[in-house]
Design an enzyme around this catalytic site. Structure first.
Site, mmCIF file in Angstrom:
data_model
loop_
_atom_site.group_PDB
_atom_site.id
_atom_site.type_symbol
_atom_site.label_atom_id
_atom_site.label_comp_id
_atom_site.label_asym_id
_atom_site.label_seq_id
_atom_site.Cartn_x
_atom_site.Cartn_y
_atom_site.Cartn_z
ATOM 1 N N ASN A 1 0.912 -1.109 -0.055
ATOM 2 C CA ASN A 1 0.180 0.067 0.081
ATOM 3 C C ASN A 1 1.026 1.233 -0.068
ATOM 4 O OD1 ASN A 1 -1.753 2.030 0.431
ATOM 5 N ND2 ASN A 1 -2.276 1.348 2.389
ATOM 6 N N TRP A 2 1.154 1.771 -1.106
ATOM 7 C CA TRP A 2 1.731 2.905 -1.262
ATOM 8 C C TRP A 2 1.543 4.106 -0.658
ATOM 9 C CZ3 TRP A 2 4.155 2.862 -7.112
ATOM 10 C CH2 TRP A 2 4.800 1.826 -7.325
ATOM 11 N N LYS A 3 0.195 4.222 -0.365
ATOM 12 C CA LYS A 3 -0.266 5.504 0.259
ATOM 13 C C LYS A 3 0.011 6.727 -0.778
ATOM 14 C CE LYS A 3 0.074 3.354 4.581
ATOM 15 N NZ LYS A 3 0.139 3.465 6.156
ATOM 16 N N HIS B 1 -9.458 1.342 4.683
ATOM 17 C CA HIS B 1 -8.280 1.715 5.635
ATOM 18 C C HIS B 1 -8.373 2.602 6.585
ATOM 19 C CE1 HIS B 1 -3.929 2.702 6.482
ATOM 20 N NE2 HIS B 1 -3.832 1.576 5.601
ATOM 21 N N GLU C 1 -6.813 4.928 7.494
ATOM 22 C CA GLU C 1 -6.461 6.349 7.433
ATOM 23 C C GLU C 1 -7.742 7.067 6.510
ATOM 24 O OE1 GLU C 1 -2.600 5.631 5.629
ATOM 25 O OE2 GLU C 1 -1.779 5.390 7.322
ATOM 26 N N GLU D 1 -5.136 -4.490 10.607
ATOM 27 C CA GLU D 1 -4.081 -3.453 10.810
ATOM 28 C C GLU D 1 -4.314 -2.549 12.186
ATOM 29 O OE1 GLU D 1 -2.284 -2.478 6.616
ATOM 30 O OE2 GLU D 1 -3.923 -0.997 7.361
ATOM 31 N N GLY E 1 2.787 2.521 10.590
ATOM 32 C CA GLY E 1 3.847 3.503 10.469
ATOM 33 C C GLY E 1 4.596 4.039 11.551
ATOM 34 N N SER F 1 3.745 -2.077 10.164
ATOM 35 C CA SER F 1 5.128 -1.882 10.259
ATOM 36 C C SER F 1 5.676 -3.320 9.863
ATOM 37 C CB SER F 1 5.669 -1.539 11.849
ATOM 38 O OG SER F 1 5.204 -0.084 11.999
ATOM 39 N N GLY G 1 2.920 -1.027 4.107
ATOM 40 C CA GLY G 1 3.094 0.358 3.934
ATOM 41 C C GLY G 1 4.508 0.824 3.464
ATOM 42 N N GLY G 2 5.243 1.312 4.135
ATOM 43 C CA GLY G 2 6.517 1.738 4.056
ATOM 44 C C GLY G 2 7.569 0.965 3.539
HETATM 45 P P1 13P Z 1 3.523 0.389 7.471
HETATM 46 O O1 13P Z 1 3.522 -0.902 6.635
HETATM 47 O O2 13P Z 1 3.878 1.743 6.851
HETATM 48 O O3 13P Z 1 3.136 0.456 8.987
HETATM 49 O O4 13P Z 1 1.776 0.871 6.932
HETATM 50 C C1 13P Z 1 0.723 -0.326 7.026
HETATM 51 C C2 13P Z 1 -0.406 0.088 6.295
HETATM 52 O O5 13P Z 1 -1.038 0.935 6.838
HETATM 53 C C3 13P Z 1 -0.684 -0.656 5.040
HETATM 54 O O6 13P Z 1 -2.046 -0.650 4.856
#
Ligand code: 13P
Length: 254
Positions: free
Chosen positions: A9-11, A96, A98, A168, A174, A214, A235-236
């Site tokens: 998930n690149w956001k 998600h 967010e 999640e 993050g 994470s 994500g990251g």
């Molecule tokens: P991180 O892997 O950066 O913690 O993000 C997780 C996430 O929100 C994936 O959707």
């Protein structure tokens, strides 16, 4: 046997050029999704078409990070599921945290989007998970139960196994503070228990459940070994081609 699914998930990261060269870098090293592991990159909507074109001939699937539940209309800035389907987009993250926190996504809209995803042949990756405060108040099970029950409302037992659930915990996203594999497995087990109550054991056993929060190449194996965890939503660590390939490899070795 559930096929593992590793999704990035690149956001709101990367430019068009970076997105396309990422696919170029990874596509020669992605295992066959027929037998081993399903690989998805969920990118900003702006890049989906060219990423999809670039991924042609490989088993990299391209997903959206959200979509609307209506086909078209006066929804400024929104993404039509029909338009995603038209581009050959196979997956979309839905709900998600967010989007729940910052863009008014609710359990009800998540449910509408799940229905729309099936209507347009898009595999939904439905997110659930508790906040730190909820966890500290021992509400994790109740929160996740509620999100799963409301999200799956009206989804038939035939379709349910095609939903991917991503657990999640919000406090792990993050932050570098990942959940322990044991805790993540326990809550993914709760998701499966709720699905067995809503449907039946066989249906619940068929649903793939990811852990997200994470996840990185150094800790993914611990999650993938667990009974109820069938992949990761990352994500990251999904932003770098090398790290992403390591994550996919870990999914394949489950
Ligand atoms: P991180 O892997 O950066 O913690 O993000 C997780 C996430 O929100 C994936 O959707």
């Amino acid at each position: 046997m559930r096929k593992p699914i590793i999704a990035g998930n690149w956001k709101m990261n990367k430019t068009h050029g970076e997105a396309v060269s990422f696919i170029d870098e990874i596509k020669g090293n992605i295992p066959s999704s027929e037998e081993e592991v399903e690989t998805v990159v969920c990118a900003p909507a702006l890049f989906l078409k060219e990423m999809k074109d670039k991924a042609a001939g490989s088993d990299v699937k391209i997903g959206a990070q959200t979509m609307h539940f209506e086909e078209s209309g006066a929804f400024t800035g929104e993404i039509s599921p029909a338009a995603l389907k038209d581009l050959g987009i196979t997956h979309s993250i839905i709900g998600h945290s967010e989007r729940r926190e910052m863009f008014n996504e609710t359990d009800e809209s998540v449910n509408q989007k799940l229905h729309a995803a099936f209507q347009y042949g898009i595999t939904p990756i439905m997110c659930c998970g508790e906040s730190l405060e909820q966890r500290e108040n021992n509400q994790t099970e109740q929160i996740v139960r509620d999100q799963v029950e409301k999200g799956f409302a009206g989804i038939s037992a035939e379709k349910a196994p095609d939903v991917v659930v991503a657990y999640e915990p919000i406090w792990a996203i993050g932050t570098g503070k990942s959940s322990t594999a044991e805790d993540a497995n326990e809550t993914c087990g709760t998701v499966r228990k709720v699905l067995a109550e809503l449907y039946d054991e066989n249906t619940a056993e068929a649903v793939r459940i990811q852990y997200g929060g994470s996840v990185k190449p150094e800790n993914i194996d611990g999650y993938m070994e667990k009974e109820h965890i069938d992949g990761a939503l990352v994500g990251g660590a999904s932003l770098k081609p090398d790290a992403f390939l390591q994550l996919v490899e870990a999914g394949r070795n489950e």
